[in-house]
Design a protein around this motif. Structure first.
Motif, PDB file in Angstrom:
ATOM      1  N   THR A   1       0.834  -1.212   0.000  1.00  0.00           N
ATOM      2  CA  THR A   1       0.000   0.000   0.000  1.00  0.00           C
ATOM      3  C   THR A   1       0.863   1.253   0.000  1.00  0.00           C
ATOM      4  O   THR A   1       0.509   2.260  -0.632  1.00  0.00           O
ATOM      5  CB  THR A   1      -0.932  -0.011   1.223  1.00  0.00           C
ATOM      6  N   VAL A   2       1.976   1.219   0.702  1.00  0.00           N
ATOM      7  CA  VAL A   2       2.879   2.379   0.723  1.00  0.00           C
ATOM      8  C   VAL A   2       3.369   2.699  -0.691  1.00  0.00           C
ATOM      9  O   VAL A   2       3.300   3.845  -1.154  1.00  0.00           O
ATOM     10  CB  VAL A   2       4.074   2.104   1.666  1.00  0.00           C
ATOM     11  N   VAL A   3       3.852   1.679  -1.386  1.00  0.00           N
ATOM     12  CA  VAL A   3       4.366   1.894  -2.746  1.00  0.00           C
ATOM     13  C   VAL A   3       3.243   2.314  -3.687  1.00  0.00           C
ATOM     14  O   VAL A   3       3.401   3.241  -4.499  1.00  0.00           O
ATOM     15  CB  VAL A   3       5.055   0.614  -3.255  1.00  0.00           C
ATOM     16  N   ALA A   4       2.081   1.650  -3.570  1.00  0.00           N
ATOM     17  CA  ALA A   4       0.961   1.949  -4.471  1.00  0.00           C
ATOM     18  C   ALA A   4       0.441   3.364  -4.253  1.00  0.00           C
ATOM     19  O   ALA A   4       0.129   4.083  -5.211  1.00  0.00           O
ATOM     20  CB  ALA A   4      -0.161   0.926  -4.268  1.00  0.00           C
ATOM     21  N   THR A   5       0.328   3.797  -2.997  1.00  0.00           N
ATOM     22  CA  THR A   5      -0.146   5.157  -2.720  1.00  0.00           C
ATOM     23  C   THR A   5       0.832   6.197  -3.247  1.00  0.00           C
ATOM     24  O   THR A   5       0.428   7.224  -3.809  1.00  0.00           O
ATOM     25  CB  THR A   5      -0.350   5.332  -1.211  1.00  0.00           C
ATOM     26  N   HIS A   6       2.121   5.955  -3.065  1.00  0.00           N
ATOM     27  CA  HIS A   6       3.138   6.875  -3.586  1.00  0.00           C
ATOM     28  C   HIS A   6       3.049   6.960  -5.113  1.00  0.00           C
ATOM     29  O   HIS A   6       3.079   8.059  -5.698  1.00  0.00           O
ATOM     30  CB  HIS A   6       4.519   6.380  -3.163  1.00  0.00           C
TER      31      HIS A   6
END
Length: 697
Positions: free
Chosen positions: A487-492
């Motif tokens: 989720t961190v990578v996808a949100t960024h």
């Protein structure tokens, strides 16, 4: 008769099963039952308890057995009804012998306690204490604590769902399902906390019923049926203990099932798989245990056979696990069947250099360190791949064009847990993520501190901490927004794609958009593109709209407006302003959904005149450095003031000033939107909430 049959066909059996069962249970309390029927119901009670236990053992998460609290009430009521019905028969017919209350009670009495009444009473009391003090009390406590922590964690879980929804990782339906699941979890554990009181009350009632039946039977046998005290005590005690055991054993089974359900830790495996995978997965542990048990078995006066037998079984199991692991390792290292090793280098022909050696630059790229490969590996069911597809779908729905695919590759030159986001081969963002850990983001209103690895949320720059999975619930209870590595990578990635949407719209994407619209409006495209509106002009106008945060879904209006104005002026800013005017309702709806009165910021009249002179001058609209600095400082101050009031910062300017101010403020204040007077629909009214002057005020 036919109407009656037709009515019966329409009746849903599943709908009637519940009411019929409840009515049967209640009727057993008041209607006398013959011993044969009582045997059937006692057997049915035991079967139901075993079914409940098997379902509880194979339940992977508590909500899969959401009907359990209600089932506890029904089974408790069934046992109490059977106790009432059997007590009636025992007191009425107990003087006739041990088979007066049916074969089930007689069998349990003789098989489990034999001829020793004292042992039967002790066994019954021990079973009741185990059920009441150990299992039921523990399960009730777990349910109580789980209900409290689930309620405390609800705000953090809701924020995590909203974050995934805003990032395009999930849709509205999935978000609604997750919110419903969170509410169901809280309701389930709260209901289990109350339902455990049924079982505890059932245990107390079992003891009281046993005492009442023994005392009452003794009085009835001696007074009414002229039995001697010893015979009456033996007969009625035997029947009462048998009755109690028949009821308490199913109660113990169901209490065990309740404890298993509420004590489950979230996993996709059943209890059997968990136990086998966690207790007997490490050969070293089994070897050590076998050694300890073997040493104990060698001590004099110890039961050597039992200890040494168990030690041998554990050592043999450990050896079997070692061999199985070695076979897996060898199989993984061996080449696939039929695959030949590559030929020697000197035997390979020298290939000529061709155009295939020229690698084109990817429009969008994501490079990950080797520790993040499982997130993007299809063979390992990489979660990030699904999230990226969700991001592209959401952006296509919101912006109105198809974002280029993201090309993912591993890069051994970056840190193992790092990732890079590339736009046309150039890095536009980078960060780090840790598989198996969670990022706890501080939204500004947390109630405590967390121990972990301090960092910064790469998407929005908020303070955050990388924490272990075991601290996830604690972080949510403290008010942190907790997300996993994918989720961190996808949100960024989603945030950067939104910011650089205009750069992603190339000629190829514009042509694909035109071809898509041509399927629904072929005559419109045939007449206007590219005969009237050139592809290059259309692309530049669309990019300007994306830079201003305006979606392209109303493509017909954009094409028709350009066709009307492209012959008047070739200037891209003028054409964009004309399109924005045509899209005024959509722009206002996007900025102020559902509002009739628009809260807007405006320029001080004197500053507005100075800026208009700068735009109309031959210098090309440049701003004097001191004026530009003061304007930017005051705009930032007023924007923060408006945001603190809960409003969306939007600046209203004359049409001629809008392009200049939009370009000037876009980099420093991306949240501040600039619209012109022409873009306010006649049906809307405005309210000035802030005024930007030439100096900070």
């Amino acid at each position: 008769m036919n109407k009656l049959l037709e009515l019966l066909r329409k009746i849903d059996v599943n709908t009637l099963a519940g009411p019929i069962l409840i009515m049967l249970v209640l009727s057993m309390m008041v209607l006398p039952l013959p011993p044969l029927v009582l045997d059937i119901f006692f057997t049915f009670n035991i079967a139901i308890s075993i079914i409940v236990l098997m379902v509880g053992v194979n339940t992977r998460e508590p909500l899969e057995f959401s009907s359990f609290p209600t089932l506890l009430l029904v089974t408790t009521l069934l046992r109490l009804s059977l106790n009432v019905a059997s007590s009636r028969i025992i007191l009425l017919e107990g003087h006739t012998g041990a088979d007066a209350a049916g074969a089930v009670i007689e069998s349990f009495a003789h098989f489990l306690i034999g001829d020793n009444i004292t042992i039967g009473i002790v066994v019954f009391v021990i079973l009741t204490i185990i059920n009441f003090v150990v299992i039921t009390k523990g399960a009730g406590r777990i349910a109580e604590v789980s209900a409290r922590f689930t309620l405390d964690a609800m705000p953090g879980k809701q924020m995590a769902i909203d974050a995934d929804l805003n990032a395009g990782l999930i849709g509205e339906d999935e978000a609604r399902r997750r919110r419903g699941k969170i509410a169901e979890e809280a309701n389930f554990f709260g209901s289990m906390d109350g339902a455990s009181k049924f079982v505890r009350g059932d245990a107390v009632a079992g003891i009281l019923i046993m005492v009442i039946n023994i005392v009452g039977g003794l009085i009835i046998g001696v007074v009414q049926h002229d039995l001697d005290v010893a015979t009456a005590a033996e007969t009625y005690t035997l029947l009462t203990i048998g009755d109690g055991l028949v009821a308490q054993i199913p109660a113990l089974i169901i209490s065990t099932a309740a404890g298993m359900v509420v004590a489950r830790v979230g996993t996709e495996k059943g209890i059997s798989e968990q136990l086998a995978g966690q207790l007997f997965a490490n050969p070293t542990v089994l070897y050590l245990t076998a050694g300890v048990i073997g040493l104990l078995g060698m001590i004099p006066n110890m039961p050597h056979l039992a200890f040494l037998l168990i030690a041998g079984i554990l050592a043999g199991t450990a050896r079997w696990l070692e061999k199985a692991e070695q076979q897996k390792t060898v199989a993984a290292a061996a080449p696939p069947a039929g695959e030949q090793p590559p030929p020697a280098v000197l035997e390979q022909p020298l290939a000529e250099v061709g155009w295939k050696d020229v690698q084109p630059v990817d429009a969008l790229g994501l490079e990950v360190g080797y520790r993040l490969i499982p997130l993007v590996d299809r063979d390992q069911d990489g979660e990030l791949l699904r999230r990226i597809r969700g991001i592209r779908k959401k952006m296509a729905q919101e912006l109105g064009f198809l974002v280029p695919p993201v090309h993912i590759r591993d890069n051994l030159e970056i840190r193992p847990n790092a990732y890079r986001i590339l736009l046309k081969g150039v890095e536009i963002g980078q960060g780090e993520a840790y598989i198996g850990q969670f990022l706890a983001i501080n939204p500004g209103q947390v109630s405590g501190e967390l121990q972990g690895m301090p960092t910064t949320d790469p998407a929005f720059g908020l303070p955050a901490i990388w924490i272990d999975a075991a601290k996830r619930d604690e972080a949510q209870n403290l008010g942190y927004t907790v997300v996993d590595a994918s989720t961190v990578v996808a949100t960024h990635l989603s945030n950067l794609l939104q910011t650089h949407a205009a750069e992603l719209l190339g000629r190829e994407e514009v042509q694909a958009l035109i071809e898509h619209v041509a399927k629904e409006a072929p005559k419109l495209i045939e007449d206007l593109v590219p005969k009237v509106v050139a592809i290059g002009t259309l692309q530049k106008v669309l990019q300007q709209l994306l830079l201003d945060g305006i979606h392209l879904r109303d493509f017909r209006t954009i094409i028709e407006t350009l066709a009307d104005h492209v012959g008047i002026t070739p200037d891209i800013d003028d054409l964009t302003s004309a399109v924005r005017t045509a899209l005024s309702r959509a722009i206002v709806q996007q900025l102020f959904p559902g509002e009739q009165e628009l809260p807007l910021m405006t320029l001080e009249p004197q500053l507005e005149n100075i800026l208009m002179q700068a735009v109309n001058s031959k210098a090309g609209g440049g701003l004097e450095p001191g004026l530009a600095e003061n304007l930017l400082s005051n705009a930032a101050h007023q924007t923060e003031h408006v945001e603190n009031q809960g409003y969306n910062p939007v600046l209203l300017t004359p049409p001629g000033l809008r392009p200049l101010l939009a370009r000037f403020l876009r980099r420093a204040l991306p949240q501040l939107r600039v619209i012109s007077h022409n873009e306010i629909p006649d049906s809307k009214s405005i309210r000035i909430i802030a005024v930007i002057g030439g100096s900070k005020g």
